[in-house]
Write a protein that holds these residues in place. Structure first.
Motif, PDB file in Angstrom:
ATOM      1  N   ILE A  19       1.406   6.404 -13.905  1.00  0.00           N
ATOM      2  CA  ILE A  19       2.356   6.501 -12.792  1.00  0.00           C
ATOM      3  C   ILE A  19       1.614   6.401 -11.471  1.00  0.00           C
ATOM      4  O   ILE A  19       2.019   5.653 -10.564  1.00  0.00           O
ATOM      5  N   LEU A  20       0.521   7.142 -11.330  1.00  0.00           N
ATOM      6  CA  LEU A  20      -0.257   7.103 -10.090  1.00  0.00           C
ATOM      7  C   LEU A  20      -0.896   5.732  -9.881  1.00  0.00           C
ATOM      8  O   LEU A  20      -0.888   5.189  -8.774  1.00  0.00           O
ATOM      9  N   TYR A  21      -1.436   5.142 -10.931  1.00  0.00           N
ATOM     10  CA  TYR A  21      -2.057   3.829 -10.824  1.00  0.00           C
ATOM     11  C   TYR A  21      -1.025   2.774 -10.410  1.00  0.00           C
ATOM     12  O   TYR A  21      -1.311   1.897  -9.583  1.00  0.00           O
ATOM     13  N   ALA A  22       0.182   2.854 -10.962  1.00  0.00           N
ATOM     14  CA  ALA A  22       1.249   1.915 -10.603  1.00  0.00           C
ATOM     15  C   ALA A  22       1.600   2.025  -9.126  1.00  0.00           C
ATOM     16  O   ALA A  22       1.878   1.015  -8.466  1.00  0.00           O
ATOM     17  N   PHE A  23       1.572   3.239  -8.587  1.00  0.00           N
ATOM     18  CA  PHE A  23       1.857   3.422  -7.162  1.00  0.00           C
ATOM     19  C   PHE A  23       0.843   2.653  -6.325  1.00  0.00           C
ATOM     20  O   PHE A  23       1.204   1.941  -5.396  1.00  0.00           O
ATOM     21  N   THR A  24      -0.436   2.770  -6.657  1.00  0.00           N
ATOM     22  CA  THR A  24      -1.459   2.066  -5.875  1.00  0.00           C
ATOM     23  C   THR A  24      -1.340   0.555  -6.058  1.00  0.00           C
ATOM     24  O   THR A  24      -1.529  -0.203  -5.116  1.00  0.00           O
ATOM     25  N   ARG A  25      -0.989   0.136  -7.243  1.00  0.00           N
ATOM     26  CA  ARG A  25      -0.850  -1.290  -7.529  1.00  0.00           C
ATOM     27  C   ARG A  25       0.372  -1.896  -6.834  1.00  0.00           C
ATOM     28  O   ARG A  25       0.324  -3.028  -6.345  1.00  0.00           O
ATOM     29  N   ASN A  27       1.998  -0.937  -4.051  1.00  0.00           N
ATOM     30  CA  ASN A  27       2.090  -0.820  -2.593  1.00  0.00           C
ATOM     31  C   ASN A  27       0.918  -1.559  -1.969  1.00  0.00           C
ATOM     32  O   ASN A  27      -0.227  -1.098  -2.049  1.00  0.00           O
ATOM     33  N   ASP A  28       1.217  -2.689  -1.337  1.00  0.00           N
ATOM     34  CA  ASP A  28       0.138  -3.542  -0.830  1.00  0.00           C
ATOM     35  C   ASP A  28      -0.650  -2.893   0.303  1.00  0.00           C
ATOM     36  O   ASP A  28      -1.776  -3.292   0.573  1.00  0.00           O
ATOM     37  N   TRP A  29      -0.110  -1.870   0.942  1.00  0.00           N
ATOM     38  CA  TRP A  29      -0.827  -1.176   2.012  1.00  0.00           C
ATOM     39  C   TRP A  29      -1.844  -0.159   1.471  1.00  0.00           C
ATOM     40  O   TRP A  29      -2.684   0.338   2.194  1.00  0.00           O
ATOM     41  N   MET A  30      -1.750   0.114   0.176  1.00  0.00           N
ATOM     42  CA  MET A  30      -2.601   1.127  -0.440  1.00  0.00           C
ATOM     43  C   MET A  30      -3.890   0.489  -0.954  1.00  0.00           C
ATOM     44  O   MET A  30      -3.836  -0.446  -1.761  1.00  0.00           O
ATOM     45  N   PRO A  31      -5.058   0.945  -0.509  1.00  0.00           N
ATOM     46  CA  PRO A  31      -6.310   0.366  -1.013  1.00  0.00           C
ATOM     47  C   PRO A  31      -6.511   0.699  -2.492  1.00  0.00           C
ATOM     48  O   PRO A  31      -6.105   1.753  -2.964  1.00  0.00           O
ATOM     49  N   LYS A  32      -7.093  -0.228  -3.203  1.00  0.00           N
ATOM     50  CA  LYS A  32      -7.358  -0.059  -4.639  1.00  0.00           C
ATOM     51  C   LYS A  32      -8.775   0.495  -4.798  1.00  0.00           C
ATOM     52  O   LYS A  32      -9.730  -0.247  -4.923  1.00  0.00           O
ATOM     53  N   LEU A  33      -8.894   1.819  -4.781  1.00  0.00           N
ATOM     54  CA  LEU A  33     -10.203   2.462  -4.821  1.00  0.00           C
ATOM     55  C   LEU A  33     -10.681   2.791  -6.229  1.00  0.00           C
ATOM     56  O   LEU A  33     -11.875   2.933  -6.458  1.00  0.00           O
ATOM     57  N   LEU A 100       5.786  29.156   1.324  1.00  0.00           N
ATOM     58  CA  LEU A 100       5.169  28.085   2.103  1.00  0.00           C
ATOM     59  C   LEU A 100       4.601  27.022   1.176  1.00  0.00           C
ATOM     60  O   LEU A 100       4.010  27.349   0.151  1.00  0.00           O
ATOM     61  N   LEU A 101       4.815  25.764   1.546  1.00  0.00           N
ATOM     62  CA  LEU A 101       4.154  24.639   0.893  1.00  0.00           C
ATOM     63  C   LEU A 101       3.618  23.714   1.977  1.00  0.00           C
ATOM     64  O   LEU A 101       4.242  23.556   3.035  1.00  0.00           O
ATOM     65  N   ARG A 102       2.482  23.093   1.684  1.00  0.00           N
ATOM     66  CA  ARG A 102       1.867  22.119   2.599  1.00  0.00           C
ATOM     67  C   ARG A 102       1.601  20.835   1.820  1.00  0.00           C
ATOM     68  O   ARG A 102       1.323  20.885   0.623  1.00  0.00           O
ATOM     69  N   LEU A 103       1.637  19.719   2.517  1.00  0.00           N
ATOM     70  CA  LEU A 103       1.283  18.450   1.892  1.00  0.00           C
ATOM     71  C   LEU A 103       0.966  17.417   2.954  1.00  0.00           C
ATOM     72  O   LEU A 103       1.255  17.619   4.138  1.00  0.00           O
ATOM     73  N   HIS A 104       0.364  16.331   2.510  1.00  0.00           N
ATOM     74  CA  HIS A 104       0.101  15.164   3.352  1.00  0.00           C
ATOM     75  C   HIS A 104       0.710  13.954   2.673  1.00  0.00           C
ATOM     76  O   HIS A 104       0.745  13.874   1.443  1.00  0.00           O
ATOM     77  N   THR A 105       1.174  13.019   3.470  1.00  0.00           N
ATOM     78  CA  THR A 105       1.576  11.721   2.949  1.00  0.00           C
ATOM     79  C   THR A 105       1.083  10.655   3.912  1.00  0.00           C
ATOM     80  O   THR A 105       0.819  10.939   5.085  1.00  0.00           O
ATOM     81  N   PHE A 106       0.932   9.462   3.408  1.00  0.00           N
ATOM     82  CA  PHE A 106       0.469   8.374   4.265  1.00  0.00           C
ATOM     83  C   PHE A 106       1.594   7.941   5.196  1.00  0.00           C
ATOM     84  O   PHE A 106       2.757   7.880   4.797  1.00  0.00           O
ATOM     85  N   ALA A 107       1.248   7.627   6.428  1.00  0.00           N
ATOM     86  CA  ALA A 107       2.246   7.188   7.409  1.00  0.00           C
ATOM     87  C   ALA A 107       2.986   5.951   6.916  1.00  0.00           C
ATOM     88  O   ALA A 107       4.178   5.791   7.188  1.00  0.00           O
ATOM     89  N   ALA A 108       2.317   5.099   6.162  1.00  0.00           N
ATOM     90  CA  ALA A 108       2.944   3.878   5.650  1.00  0.00           C
ATOM     91  C   ALA A 108       3.971   4.152   4.556  1.00  0.00           C
ATOM     92  O   ALA A 108       4.802   3.289   4.257  1.00  0.00           O
ATOM     93  N   ASN A 109       3.963   5.340   3.978  1.00  0.00           N
ATOM     94  CA  ASN A 109       4.872   5.673   2.884  1.00  0.00           C
ATOM     95  C   ASN A 109       6.193   6.200   3.453  1.00  0.00           C
ATOM     96  O   ASN A 109       6.487   7.393   3.410  1.00  0.00           O
ATOM     97  N   THR A 110       6.992   5.294   3.969  1.00  0.00           N
ATOM     98  CA  THR A 110       8.222   5.682   4.669  1.00  0.00           C
ATOM     99  C   THR A 110       9.228   6.368   3.750  1.00  0.00           C
ATOM    100  O   THR A 110       9.935   7.276   4.175  1.00  0.00           O
ATOM    101  N   GLY A 111       9.278   5.967   2.493  1.00  0.00           N
ATOM    102  CA  GLY A 111      10.198   6.616   1.558  1.00  0.00           C
ATOM    103  C   GLY A 111       9.851   8.075   1.351  1.00  0.00           C
ATOM    104  O   GLY A 111      10.723   8.945   1.364  1.00  0.00           O
ATOM    105  N   ALA A 112       8.569   8.373   1.181  1.00  0.00           N
ATOM    106  CA  ALA A 112       8.132   9.760   1.013  1.00  0.00           C
ATOM    107  C   ALA A 112       8.392  10.559   2.278  1.00  0.00           C
ATOM    108  O   ALA A 112       8.822  11.715   2.210  1.00  0.00           O
ATOM    109  N   ARG A 113       8.159   9.954   3.421  1.00  0.00           N
ATOM    110  CA  ARG A 113       8.386  10.660   4.689  1.00  0.00           C
ATOM    111  C   ARG A 113       9.850  11.063   4.822  1.00  0.00           C
ATOM    112  O   ARG A 113      10.151  12.211   5.181  1.00  0.00           O
ATOM    113  N   ARG A 114      10.769  10.148   4.520  1.00  0.00           N
ATOM    114  CA  ARG A 114      12.207  10.475   4.579  1.00  0.00           C
ATOM    115  C   ARG A 114      12.545  11.582   3.575  1.00  0.00           C
ATOM    116  O   ARG A 114      13.297  12.509   3.884  1.00  0.00           O
TER     117      ARG A 114
END
Length: 147
Positions: A19-25, A27-33, A100-114
Motif C-alpha cells: 500500500i505504501l509503495y503504491a502511494f509513492t509509485r 504520485n508523480d510528485w513523490m520521490p522514489k527513495l 492530542l494527535l500530531r502529524l505531518h503531510t506533504f503540501a502536495a498531498n491535497t487530498g490528505a490535507r482536506r
C-alpha cells in the motif's frame, strides 16, 4: 462490505508495504527513495514496534495507520479502499482515549490535507522540506480533543 480494525501482525508487512509503495509509485510528485522490499521492511519495523493498526475487509488489508504515542506516522489506504470511510475509522480509533494527535503531510498531498482539516486537525506549521528525507514542503497538523 464490513471492515475490521485490528492490530497488525508481522505477516501484514507485505500488504502494508505494498500500500505504501503504491502511494509513492502513483504520485508523480513523490520521490522514489526506496525499493518495494525496503518499503515492506519499513512497514515490518513499524509493526514490530506495535505502532500499526490495519483495516481489513473481505479482500485483505485495505489500509493502515501507524501511531507512536501522539504522533501519527502513517495513514495509507489501498486505491480500492479510498473514499469509503476507512481512513476516518482508522483515525477515529487513533483518537480514541487520546487528548492530542500530531502529524505531518506533504503540501502536495491535497487530498490528505482536506481530509485532516475535515477531521478536526489544525495546521500549526509549514516546512520547506529540509526536515524530511523526501525534501518536500510539508505541513504540521494537530488535533486536540474537545471537552
Amino acid at each position: 462490505m464490513s471492515v475490521l480494525l485490528r492490530p497488525a501482525r508481522s505477516l501484514d508487512a507485505g500488504a502494508t508495504g505494498e500500500i505504501l509503495y503504491a502511494f509513492t509509485r502513483d504520485n508523480d510528485w513523490m520521490p522514489k527513495l526506496y525499493s518495494r522490499a525496503e518499503t515492506i521492511a519499513f512497514c515490518g519495523t513499524m509493526i514490530d514496534r506495535g505502532w500499526v493498526t490495519v483495516a481489513e475487509n473481505g479482500t485483505g488489508v485495505a489500509g493502515f495507520l501507524a501511531r507512536d504515542g501522539e504522533h501519527v506516522c502513517a495513514l495509507y489506504l489501498a486505491g480500492r479502499a479510498q473514499r469509503r470511510g476507512i481512513g476516518k475509522r482508522l483515525l477515529d480509533e487513533a483518537k480514541a482515549g487520546r487528548d492530542l494527535l500530531r502529524l505531518h503531510t506533504f503540501a502536495a498531498n491535497t487530498g490528505a490535507r482536506r481530509f485532516y482539516l475535515r477531521e478536526g486537525f489544525r495546521e500549526v506549521a509549514r516546512g520547506d522540506g529540509a526536515q524530511n528525507e523526501e525534501n518536500l514542503p510539508d505541513i504540521a497538523y494537530v488535533w486536540r480533543k474537545e471537552d
